[in-house]
Design a protein around this motif. Structure first.
Motif, PDB file in Angstrom:
ATOM      1  N   LYS A  42       8.889  18.410 -59.068  1.00 35.67           N
ATOM      2  CA  LYS A  42       9.012  19.868 -58.989  1.00 35.67           C
ATOM      3  C   LYS A  42      10.041  20.308 -57.956  1.00 35.67           C
ATOM      4  N   ASN A  43      10.685  19.353 -57.299  1.00 39.32           N
ATOM      5  CA  ASN A  43      11.687  19.679 -56.266  1.00 39.32           C
ATOM      6  C   ASN A  43      11.106  20.613 -55.209  1.00 39.32           C
ATOM      7  N   THR A  44       9.902  20.327 -54.782  1.00 33.44           N
ATOM      8  CA  THR A  44       9.191  21.197 -53.867  1.00 33.44           C
ATOM      9  C   THR A  44       8.583  20.377 -52.733  1.00 33.44           C
ATOM     10  N   VAL A  45       8.672  20.908 -51.529  1.00 30.95           N
ATOM     11  CA  VAL A  45       8.001  20.324 -50.377  1.00 30.95           C
ATOM     12  C   VAL A  45       6.978  21.327 -49.872  1.00 30.95           C
ATOM     13  N   TYR A  46       5.882  20.809 -49.352  1.00 27.08           N
ATOM     14  CA  TYR A  46       4.764  21.642 -48.919  1.00 27.08           C
ATOM     15  C   TYR A  46       4.455  21.370 -47.448  1.00 27.08           C
ATOM     16  N   LEU A  47       3.863  22.352 -46.815  1.00 32.70           N
ATOM     17  CA  LEU A  47       3.312  22.170 -45.481  1.00 32.70           C
ATOM     18  C   LEU A  47       1.919  22.791 -45.477  1.00 32.70           C
ATOM     19  N   GLN A  48       0.917  21.934 -45.503  1.00 31.20           N
ATOM     20  CA  GLN A  48      -0.461  22.407 -45.413  1.00 31.20           C
ATOM     21  C   GLN A  48      -0.826  22.537 -43.942  1.00 31.20           C
ATOM     22  N   MET A  49      -1.202  23.736 -43.546  1.00 29.21           N
ATOM     23  CA  MET A  49      -1.497  24.009 -42.140  1.00 29.21           C
ATOM     24  C   MET A  49      -2.964  24.392 -42.008  1.00 29.21           C
ATOM     25  N   ASN A  50      -3.720  23.566 -41.323  1.00 29.67           N
ATOM     26  CA  ASN A  50      -5.142  23.800 -41.095  1.00 29.67           C
ATOM     27  C   ASN A  50      -5.409  24.018 -39.614  1.00 29.67           C
ATOM     28  N   SER A  51      -6.572  24.558 -39.319  1.00 32.38           N
ATOM     29  CA  SER A  51      -6.972  24.801 -37.921  1.00 32.38           C
ATOM     30  C   SER A  51      -5.860  25.504 -37.150  1.00 32.38           C
ATOM     31  N   LEU A  52      -5.346  26.545 -37.733  1.00 30.29           N
ATOM     32  CA  LEU A  52      -4.213  27.245 -37.131  1.00 30.29           C
ATOM     33  C   LEU A  52      -4.596  27.867 -35.804  1.00 30.29           C
ATOM     34  N   LYS A  53      -3.612  27.862 -34.897  1.00 30.28           N
ATOM     35  CA  LYS A  53      -3.781  28.428 -33.566  1.00 30.28           C
ATOM     36  C   LYS A  53      -2.804  29.592 -33.393  1.00 30.28           C
ATOM     37  N   VAL A  54      -3.110  30.448 -32.443  1.00 25.84           N
ATOM     38  CA  VAL A  54      -2.223  31.580 -32.177  1.00 25.84           C
ATOM     39  C   VAL A  54      -0.811  31.095 -31.872  1.00 25.84           C
ATOM     40  N   GLU A  55      -0.722  29.978 -31.178  1.00 26.48           N
ATOM     41  CA  GLU A  55       0.599  29.450 -30.798  1.00 26.48           C
ATOM     42  C   GLU A  55       1.382  28.859 -31.964  1.00 26.48           C
ATOM     43  N   ASP A  56       0.781  28.794 -33.138  1.00 35.45           N
ATOM     44  CA  ASP A  56       1.514  28.383 -34.339  1.00 35.45           C
ATOM     45  C   ASP A  56       2.301  29.536 -34.943  1.00 35.45           C
ATOM     46  N   THR A  57       2.112  30.733 -34.428  1.00 33.60           N
ATOM     47  CA  THR A  57       2.840  31.894 -34.921  1.00 33.60           C
ATOM     48  C   THR A  57       4.339  31.681 -34.749  1.00 33.60           C
ATOM     49  N   ALA A  58       5.084  31.814 -35.856  1.00 25.87           N
ATOM     50  CA  ALA A  58       6.526  31.576 -35.835  1.00 25.87           C
ATOM     51  C   ALA A  58       7.087  31.843 -37.221  1.00 25.87           C
ATOM     52  N   VAL A  59       8.405  31.863 -37.295  1.00 23.74           N
ATOM     53  CA  VAL A  59       9.074  31.798 -38.585  1.00 23.74           C
ATOM     54  C   VAL A  59       9.277  30.325 -38.905  1.00 23.74           C
ATOM     55  N   TYR A  60       8.824  29.914 -40.065  1.00 22.34           N
ATOM     56  CA  TYR A  60       8.901  28.523 -40.479  1.00 22.34           C
ATOM     57  C   TYR A  60      10.053  28.348 -41.471  1.00 22.34           C
ATOM     58  N   TYR A  61      10.854  27.316 -41.218  1.00 26.75           N
ATOM     59  CA  TYR A  61      12.017  27.015 -42.046  1.00 26.75           C
ATOM     60  C   TYR A  61      11.876  25.627 -42.654  1.00 26.75           C
ATOM     61  N   CYS A  62      12.256  25.507 -43.908  1.00 27.74           N
ATOM     62  CA  CYS A  62      12.380  24.188 -44.492  1.00 27.74           C
ATOM     63  C   CYS A  62      13.852  23.788 -44.483  1.00 27.74           C
ATOM     64  N   ALA A  63      14.098  22.496 -44.485  1.00 25.36           N
ATOM     65  CA  ALA A  63      15.465  22.005 -44.406  1.00 25.36           C
ATOM     66  C   ALA A  63      15.588  20.691 -45.146  1.00 25.36           C
ATOM     67  N   ALA A  64      16.782  20.435 -45.646  1.00 23.06           N
ATOM     68  CA  ALA A  64      17.076  19.194 -46.359  1.00 23.06           C
ATOM     69  C   ALA A  64      18.176  18.456 -45.605  1.00 23.06           C
ATOM     70  N   GLY A  65      17.943  17.171 -45.390  1.00 28.72           N
ATOM     71  CA  GLY A  65      18.924  16.408 -44.625  1.00 28.72           C
ATOM     72  C   GLY A  65      19.135  15.015 -45.178  1.00 28.72           C
ATOM     73  N   ARG A  66      20.173  14.376 -44.654  1.00 30.80           N
ATOM     74  CA  ARG A  66      20.544  13.053 -45.155  1.00 30.80           C
ATOM     75  C   ARG A  66      19.684  11.942 -44.581  1.00 30.80           C
ATOM     76  N   GLY A  67      19.068  12.204 -43.442  1.00 33.10           N
ATOM     77  CA  GLY A  67      18.302  11.153 -42.798  1.00 33.10           C
ATOM     78  C   GLY A  67      16.936  11.621 -42.359  1.00 33.10           C
ATOM     79  N   PHE A  68      16.109  10.684 -42.039  1.00 31.41           N
ATOM     80  CA  PHE A  68      14.743  10.949 -41.573  1.00 31.41           C
ATOM     81  C   PHE A  68      14.831  11.217 -40.076  1.00 31.41           C
ATOM     82  N   THR A  69      14.866  12.491 -39.696  1.00 28.79           N
ATOM     83  CA  THR A  69      15.190  12.841 -38.331  1.00 28.79           C
ATOM     84  C   THR A  69      14.443  14.090 -37.884  1.00 28.79           C
TER      85      THR A  69
END
Length: 120
Positions: A74-101
């Motif tokens: 499906k050409n899709t990546v997911y991020l399952q976020m559990n037990s969220l904390k106030v400090e997790d508040t942010a803008v979340y970005y996905c990215a594609a790269g050539r290496g595992f970094t």
């Protein structure tokens, strides 16, 4: 090339699932990462998954609470976020790269970001 979605408002302790859809050309040969950013701070690494989905790596701050996965059909990546904390508040970005970094500068393509707000 990347479209992130799934953000929203959730109470502390709750869960959210983020989605990132990519073009086949971008997705098929890339490791996929999630980063997050709050105002006035640098973009922070969250998680990365290899092209084959066989390897994942997490920031210490989210380890055990967040899970990254990908569906190559499906050409899709997911991020399952559990037990969220106030400090997790942010803008979340996905990215594609050539290496595992964990370095943001090693990623070639970025989504537009999706806002996650965790209330106390």
């Amino acid at each position: 090339q990347l479209q992130a979605s799934g953000g929203g408002l959730v109470q502390a302790g709750g869960s959210l699932r983020l989605f990132c859809a990519a073009s086949e050309r971008t997705f098929s040969s890339a490791a996929m990462g999630w980063f997050r950013q709050t105002p006035g701070k640098e973009r922070e690494f969250v998680a990365v998954i290899s092209r084959s989905a066989g390897t994942t790596y997490y920031a210490d701050s989210v380890k055990g609470r967040f899970t990254i996965s990908r569906d190559n059909a499906k050409n899709t990546v997911y991020l399952q976020m559990n037990s969220l904390k106030v400090e997790d508040t942010a803008v979340y970005y996905c990215a594609a790269g050539r290496g595992f970094t964990v370095r943001s500068r090693d990623y070639d393509y970025w989504g537009q970001g999706t806002l996650v707000t965790v209330s106390s």
